[in-house]
Design a protein around this motif. Structure first.
Motif, PDB file in Angstrom:
ATOM      1  N   GLY A  34       0.895  -1.099  -0.153  1.00 34.79           N
ATOM      2  CA  GLY A  34      -0.041  -0.001  -0.012  1.00 34.79           C
ATOM      3  C   GLY A  34       0.860   1.201   0.037  1.00 34.79           C
TER       4      GLY A  34
ATOM      5  N   MET B 199      -8.070  -5.678   0.278  1.00 34.78           N
ATOM      6  CA  MET B 199      -8.761  -4.875   1.283  1.00 34.78           C
ATOM      7  C   MET B 199      -7.781  -4.429   2.492  1.00 34.78           C
ATOM      8  SD  MET B 199     -12.422  -6.672   1.651  1.00 34.78           S
ATOM      9  CE  MET B 199     -12.936  -5.905   3.215  1.00 34.78           C
TER      10      MET B 199
ATOM     11  N   PHE C  74      -5.253  -1.506   1.174  1.00 37.02           N
ATOM     12  CA  PHE C  74      -5.937  -0.173   0.841  1.00 37.02           C
ATOM     13  C   PHE C  74      -6.909   0.283   1.953  1.00 37.02           C
ATOM     14  CE2 PHE C  74      -4.227  -1.371  -3.432  1.00 37.02           C
ATOM     15  CZ  PHE C  74      -3.226  -0.242  -3.520  1.00 37.02           C
ATOM     16  N   GLY C  75      -7.501  -0.685   2.828  1.00 37.05           N
ATOM     17  CA  GLY C  75      -8.634  -0.396   3.813  1.00 37.05           C
ATOM     18  C   GLY C  75      -8.263   0.786   4.509  1.00 37.05           C
ATOM     19  N   ASN C  76      -7.075   0.755   5.088  1.00 36.46           N
ATOM     20  CA  ASN C  76      -6.690   1.725   5.908  1.00 36.46           C
ATOM     21  C   ASN C  76      -6.225   2.847   5.400  1.00 36.46           C
ATOM     22  OD1 ASN C  76      -4.294   0.545   5.763  1.00 36.46           O
ATOM     23  ND2 ASN C  76      -3.563   0.570   7.608  1.00 36.46           N
ATOM     24  N   ARG C  77      -5.864   2.997   4.100  1.00 33.52           N
ATOM     25  CA  ARG C  77      -5.190   4.024   3.265  1.00 33.52           C
ATOM     26  C   ARG C  77      -6.439   4.533   2.375  1.00 33.52           C
ATOM     27  NH1 ARG C  77       0.195   4.282   3.062  1.00 33.52           N
ATOM     28  NH2 ARG C  77       1.374   2.958   4.119  1.00 33.52           N
ATOM     29  N   PHE C  78      -7.673   4.307   2.503  1.00 35.83           N
ATOM     30  CA  PHE C  78      -8.465   4.746   1.412  1.00 35.83           C
ATOM     31  C   PHE C  78      -8.666   6.232   1.223  1.00 35.83           C
ATOM     32  CE2 PHE C  78     -12.720   6.275   0.165  1.00 35.83           C
ATOM     33  CZ  PHE C  78     -12.821   5.251  -0.987  1.00 35.83           C
ATOM     34  N   ALA C  79      -8.405   7.015   2.223  1.00 36.62           N
ATOM     35  CA  ALA C  79      -8.401   8.558   2.102  1.00 36.62           C
ATOM     36  C   ALA C  79      -7.200   9.037   1.363  1.00 36.62           C
ATOM     37  CB  ALA C  79      -8.461   9.458   3.440  1.00 36.62           C
TER      38      ALA C  79
ATOM     39  N   LEU D 163      -5.471   7.137  -0.755  1.00 33.66           N
ATOM     40  CA  LEU D 163      -5.727   6.391  -2.057  1.00 33.66           C
ATOM     41  C   LEU D 163      -6.828   7.601  -2.984  1.00 33.66           C
ATOM     42  CD1 LEU D 163      -5.146   4.261  -4.164  1.00 33.66           C
ATOM     43  CD2 LEU D 163      -7.040   3.048  -3.068  1.00 33.66           C
ATOM     44  N   ALA D 164      -7.676   7.740  -2.459  1.00 31.13           N
ATOM     45  CA  ALA D 164      -8.687   8.608  -2.994  1.00 31.13           C
ATOM     46  C   ALA D 164      -8.016   9.884  -3.239  1.00 31.13           C
ATOM     47  CB  ALA D 164      -9.971   8.635  -2.234  1.00 31.13           C
TER      48      ALA D 164
ATOM     49  N   GLN E   4      -5.267   9.633  -6.343  1.00 26.68           N
ATOM     50  CA  GLN E   4      -6.051   9.276  -7.458  1.00 26.68           C
ATOM     51  C   GLN E   4      -6.681  10.535  -7.962  1.00 26.68           C
ATOM     52  OE1 GLN E   4      -8.497   5.887  -6.459  1.00 26.68           O
ATOM     53  NE2 GLN E   4      -6.864   4.478  -7.106  1.00 26.68           N
TER      54      GLN E   4
END
Length: 142
Positions: free
Chosen positions: A44, A98, A101-106, A108-109, A112
């Motif tokens: 990640g 999951m 990227f689950g705990n890195r979603f913010a 990542l978004a 991107q």
């Protein structure tokens, strides 16, 4: 213009689904550091670092000289992303994905969004520069 915007959107989507390179001011793991045995946290971190490198490069593009400089940076990051994808091909299950990227979603978004925004900006303000950048972006494995 409509085709150009579709191309920009396609490139942004491709970048979002890809996988890392050389440090170039980025702290931590990069695609060159990843193997099939890497932890979800390292994968990640490397992915986000490579995408950050791409976003940073694209945000500098305003003319032919900056597009050429950005293309060199894109090349390194895309090479790392492709290496990472080769290393992990078939090794990332849905659960591991999951975990990655689950705990890195913010994060990542956010990165991107930066990439997509930059591609759309370049396409609309400087469409002639997309040829210079497109050559590197086309090297990104799906």
């Amino acid at each position: 213009m409509k085709l150009g915007l579709m191309t920009a959107a396609g490139l942004a989507a491709t970048l979002m689904l890809a996988g890392c390179g050389n440090k170039d001011g980025i702290e931590g793991k990069t695609g060159a550091d990843i193997t099939a045995k890497s932890s979800a946290n390292d994968i990640g971190e490397a992915y986000i670092n490579e995408m950050t490198r791409i976003a940073d490069a694209l945000e500098t593009v305003n003319d032919e000289a900056s597009a050429k400089a950005a293309a060199k940076k894109l090349s390194v990051a895309i090479e790392g992303l492709n290496k990472m994808q080769e290393e992990l091909d078939g090794e990332v299950s849905g659960i591991k994905g999951m975990q990655i990227f689950g705990n890195r979603f913010a994060e990542l978004a956010e990165v991107q969004g930066r990439v997509a925004t930059s591609i759309v900006r370049i396409q609309s303000e400087h469409p002639e520069l997309m040829d210079t950048l497109g050559e590197e972006l086309d090297k990104l494995d799906n």
